[in-house]
Structures are given as structure tokens and as C-alpha cells.
Motif scaffolding. Structure first.
Motif, mmCIF file in Angstrom:
data_model
loop_
_atom_site.group_PDB
_atom_site.id
_atom_site.type_symbol
_atom_site.label_atom_id
_atom_site.label_comp_id
_atom_site.label_asym_id
_atom_site.label_seq_id
_atom_site.Cartn_x
_atom_site.Cartn_y
_atom_site.Cartn_z
ATOM 1 N N SER A 919 0.815 -1.221 0.000
ATOM 2 C CA SER A 919 0.000 0.000 0.000
ATOM 3 C C SER A 919 0.847 1.269 0.000
ATOM 4 O O SER A 919 0.342 2.358 -0.276
ATOM 5 C CB SER A 919 -0.939 0.008 1.207
ATOM 6 O OG SER A 919 -0.215 0.199 2.410
ATOM 7 N N ALA A 920 2.145 1.138 0.300
ATOM 8 C CA ALA A 920 3.024 2.310 0.261
ATOM 9 C C ALA A 920 3.031 2.940 -1.133
ATOM 10 O O ALA A 920 3.223 4.159 -1.280
ATOM 11 C CB ALA A 920 4.445 1.914 0.669
ATOM 12 N N VAL A 921 2.815 2.116 -2.161
ATOM 13 C CA VAL A 921 2.732 2.645 -3.526
ATOM 14 C C VAL A 921 1.578 3.633 -3.631
ATOM 15 O O VAL A 921 1.694 4.693 -4.269
ATOM 16 C CB VAL A 921 2.538 1.481 -4.528
ATOM 17 C CG1 VAL A 921 2.233 2.013 -5.922
ATOM 18 C CG2 VAL A 921 3.770 0.599 -4.557
ATOM 19 N N LEU A 922 0.465 3.286 -2.964
ATOM 20 C CA LEU A 922 -0.705 4.176 -2.972
ATOM 21 C C LEU A 922 -0.419 5.472 -2.216
ATOM 22 O O LEU A 922 -0.688 6.573 -2.711
ATOM 23 C CB LEU A 922 -1.893 3.432 -2.358
ATOM 24 C CG LEU A 922 -3.201 4.216 -2.223
ATOM 25 C CD1 LEU A 922 -3.759 4.574 -3.579
ATOM 26 C CD2 LEU A 922 -4.216 3.402 -1.423
ATOM 27 N N TRP A 923 0.138 5.319 -0.996
ATOM 28 C CA TRP A 923 0.321 6.511 -0.145
ATOM 29 C C TRP A 923 1.372 7.468 -0.694
ATOM 30 O O TRP A 923 1.205 8.688 -0.641
ATOM 31 C CB TRP A 923 0.686 6.089 1.280
ATOM 32 C CG TRP A 923 -0.292 5.113 1.862
ATOM 33 C CD1 TRP A 923 -0.043 3.865 2.336
ATOM 34 C CD2 TRP A 923 -1.713 5.311 2.002
ATOM 35 N NE1 TRP A 923 -1.188 3.253 2.763
ATOM 36 C CE2 TRP A 923 -2.239 4.127 2.570
ATOM 37 C CE3 TRP A 923 -2.583 6.338 1.687
ATOM 38 C CZ2 TRP A 923 -3.591 3.963 2.837
ATOM 39 C CZ3 TRP A 923 -3.934 6.181 1.954
ATOM 40 C CH2 TRP A 923 -4.428 5.016 2.518
ATOM 41 N N THR A 924 2.461 6.935 -1.218
ATOM 42 C CA THR A 924 3.484 7.833 -1.776
ATOM 43 C C THR A 924 2.967 8.586 -2.989
ATOM 44 O O THR A 924 3.273 9.768 -3.186
ATOM 45 C CB THR A 924 4.753 7.043 -2.163
ATOM 46 O OG1 THR A 924 4.403 5.967 -3.056
ATOM 47 C CG2 THR A 924 5.447 6.480 -0.949
ATOM 48 N N ASP A 925 2.143 7.913 -3.786
ATOM 49 C CA ASP A 925 1.604 8.611 -4.950
ATOM 50 C C ASP A 925 0.546 9.626 -4.529
ATOM 51 O O ASP A 925 0.380 10.657 -5.199
ATOM 52 C CB ASP A 925 1.000 7.609 -5.948
ATOM 53 C CG ASP A 925 0.996 8.153 -7.366
ATOM 54 O OD1 ASP A 925 2.045 8.654 -7.811
ATOM 55 O OD2 ASP A 925 -0.060 8.096 -8.025
ATOM 56 N N GLU A 926 -0.168 9.340 -3.430
ATOM 57 C CA GLU A 926 -1.128 10.329 -2.921
ATOM 58 C C GLU A 926 -0.405 11.612 -2.502
ATOM 59 O O GLU A 926 -0.884 12.722 -2.767
ATOM 60 C CB GLU A 926 -1.897 9.750 -1.730
ATOM 61 C CG GLU A 926 -2.969 8.732 -2.097
ATOM 62 C CD GLU A 926 -4.102 9.342 -2.887
ATOM 63 O OE1 GLU A 926 -4.821 10.196 -2.353
ATOM 64 O OE2 GLU A 926 -4.252 8.969 -4.065
ATOM 65 N N VAL A 927 0.746 11.452 -1.876
ATOM 66 C CA VAL A 927 1.533 12.624 -1.472
ATOM 67 C C VAL A 927 1.977 13.405 -2.704
ATOM 68 O O VAL A 927 1.908 14.644 -2.747
ATOM 69 C CB VAL A 927 2.752 12.190 -0.633
ATOM 70 C CG1 VAL A 927 3.672 13.376 -0.383
ATOM 71 C CG2 VAL A 927 2.303 11.568 0.686
ATOM 72 N N ARG A 928 2.443 12.673 -3.719
ATOM 73 C CA ARG A 928 2.872 13.344 -4.958
ATOM 74 C C ARG A 928 1.714 14.113 -5.589
ATOM 75 O O ARG A 928 1.879 15.245 -6.073
ATOM 76 C CB ARG A 928 3.416 12.310 -5.944
ATOM 77 C CG ARG A 928 3.946 12.909 -7.236
ATOM 78 C CD ARG A 928 4.195 11.831 -8.290
ATOM 79 N NE ARG A 928 2.964 11.159 -8.668
ATOM 80 C CZ ARG A 928 2.067 11.649 -9.528
ATOM 81 N NH1 ARG A 928 2.275 12.831 -10.085
ATOM 82 N NH2 ARG A 928 0.975 10.971 -9.828
#
Length: 945
Positions: A919-928
Motif C-alpha cells: 500500500s506504500a505505492v498508494l500513499w506515496t503517490d497520494e503525497v505526490r
């Protein structure tokens, strides 16, 4: 009546040497009634459909074989050979698991490719059926429009301007008929047709008594008996050339193929580096080690290249185009979808597109006053008022009656009542006179007293139409002409006042022109009507009219025809402007009429001026550039002026969508980036020249198609972002896993000489499970943001730009990091101390990468919108994700699949860690994305401050 065998045995090339009566007798048909429907159906069953023979369908075995004719598949086949060879060299103990798994992957990929190809082919076939040509025939005294594929020998073709000839036919009667035979003979000049019998050896281009399939009527009318259909036509004789013609890939397909090739070469290079790194770091001491290295390198190269991209692209475009067709926009060519999203100018006809195309005569101005007809549409009901009152005014009513009579006699339309509803066949302006004559009973009675003998058809250049009619009661001949008032006045010498004719002097002509200006300023389209009574001997051939006869006319009056703007068109124009698209109106109407409608719709503003075709003709290249850069309304234009406007706009860098319906619009439609034909009023020629057909002739549909085109293009960007970033994650996981094997505890986790983060079969599994399903689902994703709030995309822009490449790399890097971290978490040693076996840790890394790609599917739905924005809008994406999760559970927990893919069972903690890290893929892209949204808003904030 001749038998089917007799009809088929007649050589089609000889019909020009035989008389029209002979041809009619040969096919047993009366030219006044046409074939009976039952007889036509029987002949169709006997002779077959009027369709050219296409290339035979590709056998299934060839389609299957084609799935294996790809360099990446060759790599997989090499992997099978390597795995099987290593298994034999090691004594052939047990089953060759690696070889079997890779073979299964190859077969499953082939099955998916076949399914996608089949779906795209079906969608393309459905679109072809929507754009099939039609022809007008006479069946049992009634004109019928039928698919050209249903034409049979003996059918009576009814030809008129704009028709595409559906079969080879012998002419029976013509009226100023001219045919463009360029598609067949290469001769650009239209051929004037004559039904008289020819003799001797006559080349194809000189057979003036024949019409041929695929040619176009550019002027006049005619009737012909069909003599050849399907392959028994002149076009059929050269159909073999068509069978060998291959479809060219679209620009987008070329770009995708280019990306795939570059990516393939890059990844193969990376695979070679990875293999070399493994050999340098670990060494190779056995056949098993060599097999592991080779299989890993091959699998990495295969998995990293989205080889299914072209097939997925075709499916997404075809499905999207079918969706547009259900909304009344039939896109004939898939690549037109790409262009739609880039349209920056829409040049639209006024009549029917921006207006309702329900022509209604509301006013008639004659020498004695003004007559008003109430009621709208084609229902012949309404009151007759003189100068705004119901008072009787014999002279004005008589003159108005003559105007309506003349307009109804010089007429090619038909008005019919079906089930209580009135409908027309033919030109709506012609129909308006038929309706008006019925409203004024005296005019309708007069019309029934005339027998029409001949005509001079309307052309865009002449702007006139004339008919010769005989009075059944008196026997005299009358010429009736209607057309643009300013053109008609030049041919008039007399003026009708009551039952007398007076000289038509300059003062009276200026009064008529002033009345025309008043009507035009109020939004009316104006048509003048005039007549001439012939005396005995004036016409040498009573059934043949010439332009020279359109002189010394008596002017009867002007009809003011109202075609109200579509209520929804103003909102569509505003929507187009909001999307950065400029709307331009082009019409043959009076400038005042055009400006009134343009102002009502928001195309022009108060004070704007309309440019006329005559003004455009006087301008040079620089003048055209200046005027097309500022003027949005063009009136009284000729067909060549449309081409001038399109070329000038394109020279300024615009992507132009142009509408048209007449045969003379075809060059402009072909020249435009997106030629749009009218499905209802458009001619067959314009439909063939266009890239898109509106089945409802509505401007709103054009704007809706632009929106849908932008949505389709946005969806293509989504699945490209998803596929390329996911594949990048696989490449980086293996590459970084090999480079940093010691740091994550992978190097000392086994006694084997070669330790890799993922097995070859696992890489192939990821490629199989996570690629096609989610990518196809994203291809039908609904509109997330407001695509019409953006400026048009430039057609020269690459779909995969620098920003997308940076996003692809950053997401792939996060995927690799979390996948390798999950291996480290469960392995002893490394950055995080664990206590599981290599099989469990590798399974965790494998599962984390699969789940990371599935999370990435939701990321990829938008470059800037949060993944939590309308998360359940795409049910197909959720279905694809659920299926992928179920398959991953099976490959991890089912024993037979564990053996095939080198996995081990995991407990709840392991699964939880995998999901959390993925899920880190989701959260890091949300930040971007938050950062992107802030940056996009910042200029507006600074400006407000």
C-alpha cells in the motif's frame, strides 16, 4: 420475365451497346413502378448480396500461429528449451516444472491475445455495418432508401445530387446528370450523362449511358436499371487489388509500437546486465546455475515489455468508438478518436446542425403586402394573416398563393403522413413550400393543376433551381425558378402585382432587396420565386431546360423561412468555448440571417460582422489568415470557400473539425482533420469522405463526441501509465535485488550458488495476472475530472511525455523498494532481522509486488486526482483486481501451484505485512498528487493576491 441464369449470363461490359428498353426488358422491370419487394428478395437470395469479395477470413489455426510470431514469444520458447535441456542434463528426475510453467504462460498469453483480437475485430465489424452505404430505389411505385448491399439486378436506381452510385446500371432517363468517375477512371472532370445507345468500341470513361458503382452524382437527377452487382461490376473486376491492401496502423499505434521497441531494447540490455551481475557476484558452477541465470534474464525481458499494448489499445479504441456510436456519433476510423481530443476549431453548418432543420415558411412578402403563415414544423396546419391581421386582401393573398405554387412546383421533396405524423423525404426547404401550399388551400389546388416536365437542378454555384410544368387545364408551359433573391432578381424583368405584370424597375428591385434585408435581420432564410410563361415555339425541346431559359422572369415574391436554433445548441457552444475550442459558423444563407442565429447561440457577439464568400475570393493568403483568425461567421459561401477556410485555419496550427452534407462539401471534409457528415441530410458522398457521421445531425453530438474522445485518450494514458510503471517495478525489483542481495540478507539465505529475489516463473506470473485485466478495465474508466476544462491537446504532443516517464520510474522504484523490503523483513540478516526461509521470504516479496501493482491500478486512474476520488466508479477495475487477488491466493496456498511457482504458504501476519508494504505505492503517490494539485493552484492564488 428472364430467369436468374439469363440475368447472370449477360456480360456487364456490353450494356452500354444496348438500348435502355432492351435492358429493362431483360430484367423484367417497369421503370415507372420498379421491382416488387418479393421479386427483389428472390433475386437477392439467388444472386447474393451486392458486396465486393473481401479477403477470405483468416483460419483459426493461422490466428493461433500468429500469436507466437513475436520476438518476446521467441524468448519464452527459448526459455522452455533451456529449462527442458537443463532438466534432461540433470537426469530428467521428476517433472520439468520450469519448462511446463513457462509453456503454460505462453499458451495463456496466446489465448488472451486471441480473445482481445476477436473483440477488436467484432467491434470494427459493428462499426462498418453502421456506416454502410445506402441507395434510393423504386419498389412498387414507392421510393425507398435501402442498404446498397441489398441492390439487385433490375432495380430502378433513383439518382440525385450527392448520391453514391451503389451498383453498375444502364441509364433510362437523366436531367442534367453529371457523375464524378474519378475513383474508377482517374478523370477529375465530372462526366455529363446521356441515356442514348452507343456503338462501336467505347472506352470505360466514354460510356455516358452507364453509371458505375463507387462513383458520385455531382449534379442533376436520373434513373437507371441495375445491370451488375457485387463482383460483376467494374469495381469488382479490380477488387483483387483491395484484397491485397493492408490496413495502415494509426499514429497512436505507431507511437505505442515505437515505445515497446525502445523499451524492449532497453530491458533486454538491462536483462543482460542483470545476468552479467549475477555471474560476477555469485559465479556459475553448474548447469542448474546457468539455467537459473538464463531463465531469469529471459523472463525479466519478457515481463518488462508490455507486449499486449497494441491489442489492448485496439480493444479500448474500438469499444470507445462503439460507445460514441450509441450516442449518435459514428467514428469511421479509430485514429479519428485521437484527433477529436485535439480539435481546436469546429466549423459547423448552420442549417440542421445548429438549427432544428424544420424549415417553416412564416412570411411571404409580395408587391401588395406581407402574408404570415402560423404553425411550425411539417404539420400543414396554421392560419393565414395579411399584414398581421385576418382581414381579406385579395391581391396579397393571390400573389402569396403564386409564390407557394411556384415553390411547390419547382420541388423535389415529398410530404407524407404516417400514423398521424407528418414526415418529409428530400430537401427541408423544398418541403417548407409543400407545407405552406397546404396551409393556403388555393395554392395546393393550383399545384395539383400542373404536370412537371423537366427541371434544372439546384447547384451551389448557381443558387437557383428551375422546373418546367404544363398546366393540365389550359395546356400552356410555365418555367418556375426559385433561389437566392439577389441572384434571382438579376434574371427578372417583370413584377407580379395582383393579376397584372408590371415592369420591374430599379426602384422596385431595391424595395425587394430592402425587404430581404429586414427578413434576414430577423433571422429568416430568404428564397425568391419567379416564373415565365412560354408561348408556342419558345422551346424547341419542351422536356429539356437550359440556363439560357432562366431569363425575362416575372418576380412573384420572397418567402421568409424560419429554422429556429436548437435549444440545446447554445449550451453546447458554451461548453466548446470552455474547452478551448472555437466554434465557427459557415452557411450559404444571407449574412443577416447567419449573424442573428450566431448571436443567439453565442458564436458571435453584438457588433460582429460576417464574411461572405465573395470577400474571401478577393483575399490573398495573408488576408485569409487574418480574417479566419478573427471572424466566426461566414455567409453566402461557395463550396470552395469552405476549403479556403479549412486550409487557412490549419495553416495557423489549428486542428479543424468541419461539418458538411452536400456533395460539394466532400473536398473540405477530406481536407479537414475531422470531416463530419450529416447522417440524416448528408449525401452518400459526404458520408464516404467524412471520418465521423452524426446520426442526429446535431451540433451537441459533436461536442459530446469531443468529450468522449478526450475521455478515451485519457484512459489510454491511464493504462499506459499503469503498464509501464508496473513493468518498471518488476525490472527494478530484480536488478536492485541482485545488486543489493547482501544488504537485504538474500546472499546468505541459501546454500545455492545463485540467490535471486524473484524466480523466472514468478515474474511471468506477475506479467500474466496483473497486465491485461486491469489495463482493459482502465480503458473503459468513466470520466473522473472535467476533461472539457482543459485546453485541446496538440496533435504533435507525445502521449508519453517526460512527466509520465518520471512518474513511471518513481512508482517502479517504490514498488521495487517495498518488494525487497518484504523479503528483508522475513529473512535472517539484512536491514531487518527475520526468521523465515528463503521460500517464504521470496513468496512475500512476490506477493508484495503483485499487490503493489494492483494498488498502482487505482493510482493510475488519474495523474492528479486522489485514488479515493470516486473509487467505485469503475466496477470492471474492481472485478479485475478481485480476480487477480484470488489467483495470487491460489498460487501461494495451493500445493500444485506452489511446486510450479516456487511459493510457500504464508500466515495472516505475512499476508498483512505484504498488503501494508504494497500500500506504500498508494500513499506515496497520494503525497505526490497533493503536491501537484498545490502547484497547479498556486498561480491562481498569486494572481488573486
Amino acid at each position: 420475365m428472364s430467369s436468374p441464369e439469363d440475368r447472370r449470363s449477360t456480360a456487364p461490359a456490353g450494356w452500354h451497346l444496348r438500348g435502355a428498353a432492351d435492358a429493362l426488358a431483360s430484367f423484367g422491370v417497369n421503370p415507372a413502378t420498379g421491382l416488387a419487394p418479393d421479386e427483389a428478395a428472390c433475386r437477392l437470395k439467388t444472386d447474393g448480396a451486392n458486396e465486393l469479395r473481401s479477403a477470405p477470413p483468416t483460419p483459426v489455426w493461422r490466428k493461433v500461429l500468429a500469436q507466437f510470431q513475436d520476438p518476446l514469444v521467441y524468448l519464452l520458447l527459448a526459455a522452455i528449451v533451456i529449462a527442458a535441456g537443463a532438466w534432461i542434463a540433470e537426469g530428467a528426475a521428476g517433472a520439468p516444472v520450469d519448462a511446463i510453467v513457462v509453456a503454460a504462460v505462453v499458451l495463456l498469453n496466446a489465448a488472451l491475445g486471441l480473445a482481445q483480437e476477436h473483440k477488436a475485430a467484432n467491434a470494427a465489424a459493428a462499426l462498418r455495418s453502421m456506416t454502410s452505404a445506402s441507395s434510393t430505389v423504386l419498389r412498387n411505385l414507392e421510393r425507398k432508401v435501402i442498404p446498397s448491399a441489398d441492390l439487385v439486378r433490375g432495380d430502378i436506381l433513383v439518382l440525385s445530387e450527392g448520391d453514391s452510385v451503389g451498383a453498375d446500371a444502364r441509364l433510362v432517363a437523366v436531367n442534367q446528370l453529371r457523375i464524378s468517375e474519378a475513383p474508377l477512371t482517374g478523370e477529375s472532370e465530372p462526366v455529363t450523362k446521356d441515356p442514348r445507345t452507343l456503338g462501336g468500341v467505347v472506352p470505360l470513361g466514354d460510356r455516358r449511358n452507364m453509371v458505375y458503382r463507387g462513383t458520385a452524382v455531382v449534379q442533376g437527377t436520373g434513373r437507371a436499371v441495375v445491370t451488375g452487382t457485387a463482383m460483376d461490376t467494374e469495381v469488382g473486376a479490380i477488387a483483387g487489388l483491395l484484397e491485397r491492401t493492408k490496413a495502415e496502423p494509426t499514429p497512436l499505434q505507431k507511437e505505442i509500437s515505437g515505445v515497446s521497441r525502445v523499451l524492449g531494447a532497453t530491458v533486454i540490455g538491462i536483462a543482460v546486465v542483470v545476468m552479467a551481475t549475477i555471474v560476477l557476484v555469485n559465479g556459475v558452477s553448474s548447469i542448474d546455475d546457468l539455467r537459473t541465470v538464463l531463465l531469469l534474464g529471459i523472463s525479466l525481458a519478457v515481463a518488462a515489455v508490455p507486449e499486449g499494448l497494441p491489442a489492448i489499445l485496439s480493444v479500448v479504441l474500438a469499444v470507445g468508438v462503439q460507445h460514441m456510436a450509441r450516442r449518435n456519433a459514428i467514428v469511421k476510423q479509430l485514429h479519428a478518436v485521437e484527433t477529436l481530443g485535439s480539435a481546436s476549431v469546429i466549423a459547423a453548418d448552420k442549417t440542421g446542425t445548429l438549427t432544428r432543420n424544420e424549415m417553416t415558411i412564416r412570411r411571404i412578402i409580395t408587391a401588395s403586402g406581407q402574408v404570415e403563415l402560423t404553425g411550425t414544423g411539417y404539420r400543414p396546419e396554421g392560419d393565414v394573416l395579411v399584414n398581421g391581421r385576418e382581414a381579406d386582401h385579395p391581391a396579397a393573398l393571390y400573389e402569396a398563393s403564386l409564390v407557394l405554387t411556384g415553390g411547390a412546383v419547382a420541388n423535389d421533396a415529398q410530404l407524407k403522413e404516417r400514423d398521424g405524423e407528418w414526415e418529409i423525404q428530400g430537401d427541408p426547404t423544398d418541403a417548407a413550400f409543400l407545407v405552406g401550399a397546404r396551409k393556403m388551400g388555393a395554392a395546393a389546388e393550383r399545384v395539383r393543376g400542373y404536370e412537371r416536365l423537366g427541371e434544372l437542378p439546384f447547384t451551389s454555384e448557381r443558387k437557383l433551381m428551375s422546373a418546367l410544368a404544363r398546366n393540365k387545364h389550359v395546356g400552356n408551359l410555365s418555367l418556375v425558378t426559385k433561389g437566392a433573391p439577389d441572384v434571382l432578381l438579376q434574371r427578372c424583368t417583370g413584377l407580379q402585382i395582383g393579376d397584372e405584370v408590371v415592369p420591374f424597375d430599379r426602384v422596385r428591385k431595391d424595395k425587394v432587396l430592402a425587404d430581404v434585408e429586414v427578413l434576414a435581420a430577423e433571422g429568416f432564410r430568404t428564397l425568391g420565386v419567379a416564373s415565365r410563361l412560354f408561348t408556342e415555339g419558345d422551346l424547341q425541346e419542351p422536356d429539356v431546360l437550359k440556363e439560357a431559359d432562366e431569363v425575362s422572369l416575372v418576380f412573384l415574391g420572397v418567402a421568409g423561412i424560419m429554422d429556429p436554433p436548437r435549444e440545446e445548441a447554445a449550451a453546447a457552444v458554451a461548453e466548446a468555448r470552455r474547452a478551448g475550442i472555437r466554434v465557427v459558423m459557415i452557411t450559404g444563407d444571407h449574412p443577416g440571417t447567419a449573424l442573428r442565429v450566431a448571436n443567439d447561440l453565442g458564436i458571435a457577439q453584438q457588433g460582429d460582422k460576417a464574411a461572405t464568400g465573395a470577400e474571401l475570393d478577393e483575399l490573398g493568403e495573408e488576408g485569409l489568415r487574418l480574417i479566419t483568425g478573427s471572424v466566426s461567421v461566414y455567409a453566402r459561401v461557395a463550396p470552395h470557400n469552405k476549403l479556403q477556410i479549412v486550409d487557412a485555419l490549419q495553416a495557423q496550427g489549428h486542428v479543424v473539425a468541419m461539418t458538411g452534407d452536400g456533395v460539394n462539401d466532400a473536398p473540405a471534409l477530406k481536407s479537414a482533420d475531422i470531416g463530419i457528415a450529416m447522417g440524416i441530410t448528408g449525401t452518400e458522398v459526404t458520408k464516404e469522405a467524412a471520418k465521423m457521421i452524426l446520426t442526429d445531425d446535431n451540433f451537441v453530438t459533436i461536442v459530446s463526441a469531443v468529450r468522449q474522445g478526450r475521455v478515451i485518450f485519457a484512459n489510454i494514458e491511464k493504462f499506459l501509465r499503469y503498464l509501464l510503471s508496473s513493468n518498471m517495478g518488476e525490472v527494478l525489483t530484480v536488478f536492485l535485488g541482485v545488486v543489493f542481495a547482501g544488504a537485504i540478507g538474500l546472499g546468505g539465505a541459501t546454500d545455492e550458488n545463485i540467490a535471486v529475489p524473484l524466480l523466472a516463473t514468478q515474474i511471468l506470473w506477475i506479467n500474466l495476472v496483473t497486465d491485461a485485466g486491469p489495463a482493459l478495465a482502465m480503458g473503459v474508466d468513466p470520466e473522473l475530472g472535467d476533461v472539457m476544462a482543459r485546453q485541446p491537446r496538440r496533435i504533435t504532443d507525445s502521449i508519453i511525455g517526460l512527466r509520465m516517464w518520471s512518474s513511471i520510474f518513481s512508482i517502479g522504484l517504490v514498488m521495487a523498494a517495498v518488494s525487497l523490503l518484504s523479503i528483508d523483513v522475513f529473512l535472517p540478516g539484512g536491514l531487518v532481522e527475520g526468521n523465515d526461509s528463503l521460500e517464504v521470504a521470496r513468496t512475500a516479496g512476490f506477493t508484495t509486488l503483485v499487490f503493489a501493482q494492483l494498488f498502482n491500478a487505482f493510482n493510475s486512474r488519474s495523474e492528479t486526482f486522489s485514488a479515493f476520488h470516486r473509487p467505485f466508479a469503475n466496477k470492471w477495475l474492481w472485478a479485475a483486481v478481485v480476480v487477480a487477488v484470488a489467483l495470487q491466493l491460489a498460487v501461494v496456498e495451493v500445493p500444485v501451484l506452489q511446486q510450479a511457482f516456487g511459493t510457500a504458504s504464508m500466515d495472516v501476519l505475512h499476508w498483512g505485512v505484504c498488503v501494508a508494504l504494497a500500500s506504500a505505492v498508494l500513499w506515496t503517490d497520494e503525497v505526490r498528487k497533493v503536491g501537484c494539485r498545490v502547484i497547479r493552484r498556486r498561480p491562481a492564488v498569486l494572481h488573486a493576491g
